[in-house]
Design a protein around this motif. Sequence first.
Motif, mmCIF file in Angstrom:
data_model
loop_
_atom_site.group_PDB
_atom_site.id
_atom_site.type_symbol
_atom_site.label_atom_id
_atom_site.label_comp_id
_atom_site.label_asym_id
_atom_site.label_seq_id
_atom_site.Cartn_x
_atom_site.Cartn_y
_atom_site.Cartn_z
ATOM 1 N N GLY A 1 0.825 -1.195 0.000
ATOM 2 C CA GLY A 1 0.000 0.000 0.000
ATOM 3 C C GLY A 1 0.866 1.254 0.000
ATOM 4 O O GLY A 1 2.073 1.192 -0.242
ATOM 5 N N PRO A 2 0.268 2.405 0.284
ATOM 6 C CA PRO A 2 1.048 3.642 0.337
ATOM 7 C C PRO A 2 2.139 3.554 1.404
ATOM 8 O O PRO A 2 1.883 3.118 2.532
ATOM 9 C CB PRO A 2 -0.002 4.705 0.685
ATOM 10 C CG PRO A 2 -1.306 4.108 0.262
ATOM 11 C CD PRO A 2 -1.178 2.640 0.489
ATOM 12 N N VAL A 3 3.348 3.944 1.047
ATOM 13 C CA VAL A 3 4.497 3.884 1.958
ATOM 14 C C VAL A 3 5.026 5.294 2.158
ATOM 15 O O VAL A 3 5.389 5.976 1.190
ATOM 16 C CB VAL A 3 5.619 2.981 1.408
ATOM 17 C CG1 VAL A 3 6.819 2.979 2.367
ATOM 18 C CG2 VAL A 3 5.108 1.568 1.193
ATOM 19 N N ARG A 4 5.054 5.723 3.396
ATOM 20 C CA ARG A 4 5.607 7.035 3.730
ATOM 21 C C ARG A 4 7.121 6.966 3.612
ATOM 22 O O ARG A 4 7.774 6.171 4.286
ATOM 23 C CB ARG A 4 5.193 7.427 5.143
ATOM 24 C CG ARG A 4 5.619 8.807 5.561
ATOM 25 C CD ARG A 4 4.937 9.165 6.870
ATOM 26 N NE ARG A 4 5.344 10.462 7.371
ATOM 27 C CZ ARG A 4 4.739 11.111 8.351
ATOM 28 N NH1 ARG A 4 3.688 10.555 8.947
ATOM 29 N NH2 ARG A 4 5.166 12.293 8.746
ATOM 30 N N MET A 5 7.704 7.804 2.760
ATOM 31 C CA MET A 5 9.126 7.733 2.460
ATOM 32 C C MET A 5 9.943 8.608 3.417
ATOM 33 O O MET A 5 9.412 9.480 4.104
ATOM 34 C CB MET A 5 9.380 8.177 1.016
ATOM 35 C CG MET A 5 8.650 7.317 -0.016
ATOM 36 S SD MET A 5 9.114 5.567 0.070
ATOM 37 C CE MET A 5 10.836 5.674 -0.426
ATOM 38 N N GLY A 6 11.273 8.330 3.415
ATOM 39 C CA GLY A 6 12.192 9.147 4.207
ATOM 40 C C GLY A 6 12.131 8.900 5.693
ATOM 41 O O GLY A 6 12.483 9.776 6.488
ATOM 42 N N GLY A 7 11.681 7.725 6.132
ATOM 43 C CA GLY A 7 11.572 7.451 7.557
ATOM 44 C C GLY A 7 11.611 5.963 7.834
ATOM 45 O O GLY A 7 11.901 5.145 6.952
ATOM 46 N N PRO A 8 11.312 5.572 9.072
ATOM 47 C CA PRO A 8 11.391 4.158 9.432
ATOM 48 C C PRO A 8 10.396 3.272 8.698
ATOM 49 O O PRO A 8 10.644 2.096 8.485
ATOM 50 C CB PRO A 8 11.125 4.172 10.940
ATOM 51 C CG PRO A 8 10.375 5.443 11.195
ATOM 52 C CD PRO A 8 10.909 6.417 10.208
ATOM 53 N N THR A 9 9.258 3.845 8.281
ATOM 54 C CA THR A 9 8.258 3.022 7.600
ATOM 55 C C THR A 9 8.803 2.465 6.296
ATOM 56 O O THR A 9 8.612 1.289 5.977
ATOM 57 C CB THR A 9 6.985 3.839 7.332
ATOM 58 O OG1 THR A 9 6.479 4.346 8.559
ATOM 59 C CG2 THR A 9 5.925 2.989 6.652
ATOM 60 N N ALA A 10 9.512 3.303 5.540
ATOM 61 C CA ALA A 10 10.076 2.848 4.275
ATOM 62 C C ALA A 10 11.113 1.752 4.504
ATOM 63 O O ALA A 10 11.170 0.766 3.754
ATOM 64 C CB ALA A 10 10.699 4.023 3.526
ATOM 65 N N ARG A 11 11.940 1.888 5.549
ATOM 66 C CA ARG A 11 12.941 0.860 5.826
ATOM 67 C C ARG A 11 12.275 -0.449 6.261
ATOM 68 O O ARG A 11 12.703 -1.529 5.865
ATOM 69 C CB ARG A 11 13.911 1.357 6.900
ATOM 70 C CG ARG A 11 14.790 2.507 6.420
ATOM 71 C CD ARG A 11 15.915 2.775 7.400
ATOM 72 N NE ARG A 11 15.420 3.263 8.691
ATOM 73 C CZ ARG A 11 15.219 4.545 8.978
ATOM 74 N NH1 ARG A 11 15.466 5.484 8.060
ATOM 75 N NH2 ARG A 11 14.780 4.918 10.171
ATOM 76 N N GLU A 12 11.231 -0.333 7.076
ATOM 77 C CA GLU A 12 10.538 -1.535 7.520
ATOM 78 C C GLU A 12 9.858 -2.258 6.354
ATOM 79 O O GLU A 12 9.766 -3.490 6.349
ATOM 80 C CB GLU A 12 9.499 -1.172 8.573
ATOM 81 C CG GLU A 12 10.103 -0.689 9.894
ATOM 82 C CD GLU A 12 9.054 -0.100 10.814
ATOM 83 O OE1 GLU A 12 7.863 -0.079 10.415
ATOM 84 O OE2 GLU A 12 9.410 0.348 11.916
ATOM 85 N N ARG A 13 9.408 -1.484 5.372
ATOM 86 C CA ARG A 13 8.735 -2.099 4.224
ATOM 87 C C ARG A 13 9.719 -2.568 3.161
ATOM 88 O O ARG A 13 9.310 -3.091 2.118
ATOM 89 C CB ARG A 13 7.743 -1.092 3.623
ATOM 90 C CG ARG A 13 6.678 -0.611 4.603
ATOM 91 C CD ARG A 13 5.618 -1.668 4.834
ATOM 92 N NE ARG A 13 4.810 -1.869 3.647
ATOM 93 C CZ ARG A 13 3.751 -1.133 3.329
ATOM 94 N NH1 ARG A 13 3.364 -0.145 4.129
ATOM 95 N NH2 ARG A 13 3.063 -1.380 2.238
ATOM 96 N N GLY A 14 11.020 -2.388 3.418
ATOM 97 C CA GLY A 14 12.046 -2.895 2.498
ATOM 98 C C GLY A 14 12.469 -1.953 1.413
ATOM 99 O O GLY A 14 13.247 -2.343 0.528
#
Length: 271
Positions: free
Chosen positions: A216-229
Amino acid sequence: MTDTVGPPDPGRIPPRPVAPPYAVPGPVPASVPPPPGHPPRWAWWVIGIVVPVLGTVATVLASSGRGGTPAPAASAAPPAATSAPAATSAPVAPPTATAPQPASAAPDLSAPAGYRSQQARWGVAPPICGTGVLVDLDTGTSASFELESAGDTPSAQRSAAAELEYRPHSQGCGMSGIEPSVTELRPVTGRSVGVLRAGRPLTFEECRMAAGTGFGPVRMGGPTARERGLVRGAALCSVTERGSVAMALVEDVSDETTPTLGGRLVVWAKD
């Protein structure tokens, strides 16, 4: 009875006391010496005389010294040099380096039957508020579109050839025309797009399987993007609207909160 006067009666005269025999005087006993550790008596007499004399002399010398030239002070002996070991600074630990993100391996370009592989490049920059960017993973090209509101989506005609959409986050813009504080990456509605995580083999089969996982939508430039790979070394995989399998390698990713993305693009197109 009356006394008669006449010559004394020898029988009535008491005998003269006998004098003691003469004794030879013995030697005069010597004076007992003072116990060890104590000065003799004459030493106390000398001290009682010398101390007042010394006090008088010191007073006279001090009085004469005030009026005349002061006696030069005795030069102090230089301090003895002590050989102390040279101080050695403790070894400074090298700064802890940030673990680098894994680099992308060379993709396997071998194509299964019915497909041919081709290479290109893709890239997308963060849009300004009020706009979004669509990415076509068949060719690697991108195109912008206008957003009338934060929840607006591009028209079906504009997004017909696109697989990815890069847009400002709904909370990242205060007004149009400025750079957003937060961006998000999402697949275009109805497209099959997934993340092939860093370290996985970059092959046709791996990419086609990853495309079916979706995200789904991934918030970039933060921990969410790293967690989503979504880090350097990963890839975005999609089965495009043409039926091709596209693998967009994430090789160029900036460290800003609104990063720029890009890298090599491998497309296994149908014959």
